[in-house]
Design a protein around this motif. Sequence first.
Motif, PDB file in Angstrom:
ATOM      1  N   LEU A   1     -25.627  11.259 -16.720  1.00 39.66           N
ATOM      2  CA  LEU A   1     -25.849  11.744 -15.215  1.00 39.66           C
ATOM      3  C   LEU A   1     -26.305  13.251 -15.187  1.00 39.66           C
ATOM      4  CD1 LEU A   1     -23.140   9.527 -13.344  1.00 39.66           C
ATOM      5  CD2 LEU A   1     -25.711   9.069 -13.051  1.00 39.66           C
ATOM      6  N   ALA A   2     -25.493  14.124 -16.029  1.00 39.59           N
ATOM      7  CA  ALA A   2     -25.500  15.400 -15.949  1.00 39.59           C
ATOM      8  C   ALA A   2     -26.941  15.722 -16.581  1.00 39.59           C
ATOM      9  CB  ALA A   2     -24.541  16.236 -16.992  1.00 39.59           C
ATOM     10  N   GLY A   3     -27.479  15.165 -17.501  1.00 42.99           N
ATOM     11  CA  GLY A   3     -28.990  15.183 -18.237  1.00 42.99           C
ATOM     12  C   GLY A   3     -29.890  15.124 -17.367  1.00 42.99           C
ATOM     13  N   SER A   4     -29.717  14.081 -16.247  1.00 39.50           N
ATOM     14  CA  SER A   4     -30.748  13.956 -15.162  1.00 39.50           C
ATOM     15  C   SER A   4     -30.879  14.822 -14.293  1.00 39.50           C
ATOM     16  CB  SER A   4     -30.394  12.514 -14.514  1.00 39.50           C
ATOM     17  OG  SER A   4     -30.990  11.503 -15.120  1.00 39.50           O
ATOM     18  N   VAL A   5     -29.880  15.792 -14.102  1.00 35.06           N
ATOM     19  CA  VAL A   5     -30.094  16.786 -13.102  1.00 35.06           C
ATOM     20  C   VAL A   5     -29.887  18.412 -13.515  1.00 35.06           C
ATOM     21  CG1 VAL A   5     -29.175  15.479 -11.269  1.00 35.06           C
ATOM     22  CG2 VAL A   5     -27.606  16.656 -12.522  1.00 35.06           C
ATOM     23  N   GLY A   6     -29.963  18.277 -14.952  1.00 41.09           N
ATOM     24  CA  GLY A   6     -30.069  19.662 -15.572  1.00 41.09           C
ATOM     25  C   GLY A   6     -28.732  20.365 -15.261  1.00 41.09           C
TER      26      GLY A   6
END
Length: 261
Positions: free
Chosen positions: A189-194
């Motif tokens: 999830l973190a990788g999706s929003v930078g």
Amino acid sequence: MTSASYGPDDGGLEDRVPFLARLENGERTALLGLGRELRFAPRVVLLHQREPSSHVLFLVQGWTKVTAAAANGYEALLALRGAGDVVGESAALTGRPRSATVTALEPVRAVAVEHARFKEFLGRSPAASFALLGLTADRTRAADRRRLEFASMSVRQRFAVLLLDLARSHGRRTPDGVELAVPLSKQELAGSVGASREMVQRLLRELREKDAVSTGRRTLLIRRPDVLRRIATTDQAASAIPSPPRPRAAETAVHEGDAGH
């Protein structure tokens, strides 16, 4: 500015029409007949980033995640691909190593077609070639739109938009809310929003305190989408309003006096 990613009448979903659904029945059957069926267990990698490419995969059943890792080890979630989608086509057409890793999120069935056979099929079928070109254009436009939207948002806003988007495209309605049907970790999830994993943990804690979501191990239930919409739209509108000019000292004294009444 209201994001097209979570608008109620969003028409920008062309990138979500999978490749096989863009083909006529006869072409779809002929294409899948060129390959061999493969099965993958959850968390098994279908395609590895930077490896040489020899085949294209057409997903028949199950969800996968597409990720890319930077040199410093940071991993970004680029997309979710499911039944009807094609993965690995870019490397097949360019001859370059694979640009991303594709991993099964649940049991997956796919058909692998060798590069040469796939390119021969496209050469014989102008309709399939145009379908693939249209898919590429739609995916590029969707990625550009998301980058533009996210550039004007805080991490908090981007995370709210992401959850609303996942609820709409991969949600399963339950008596308690909308459960995300694809298991994603906090890092994904973190990788999706930078953002960092720690930031996502803080945001989820904030949303749990508002009773907007409830979480478990790789499970996430959206209980109050209205809270997420308020974060995404109200915060975004507020961030788009320029700050008023700072008053001069004399004006400040007048305003401070008025504030006491």
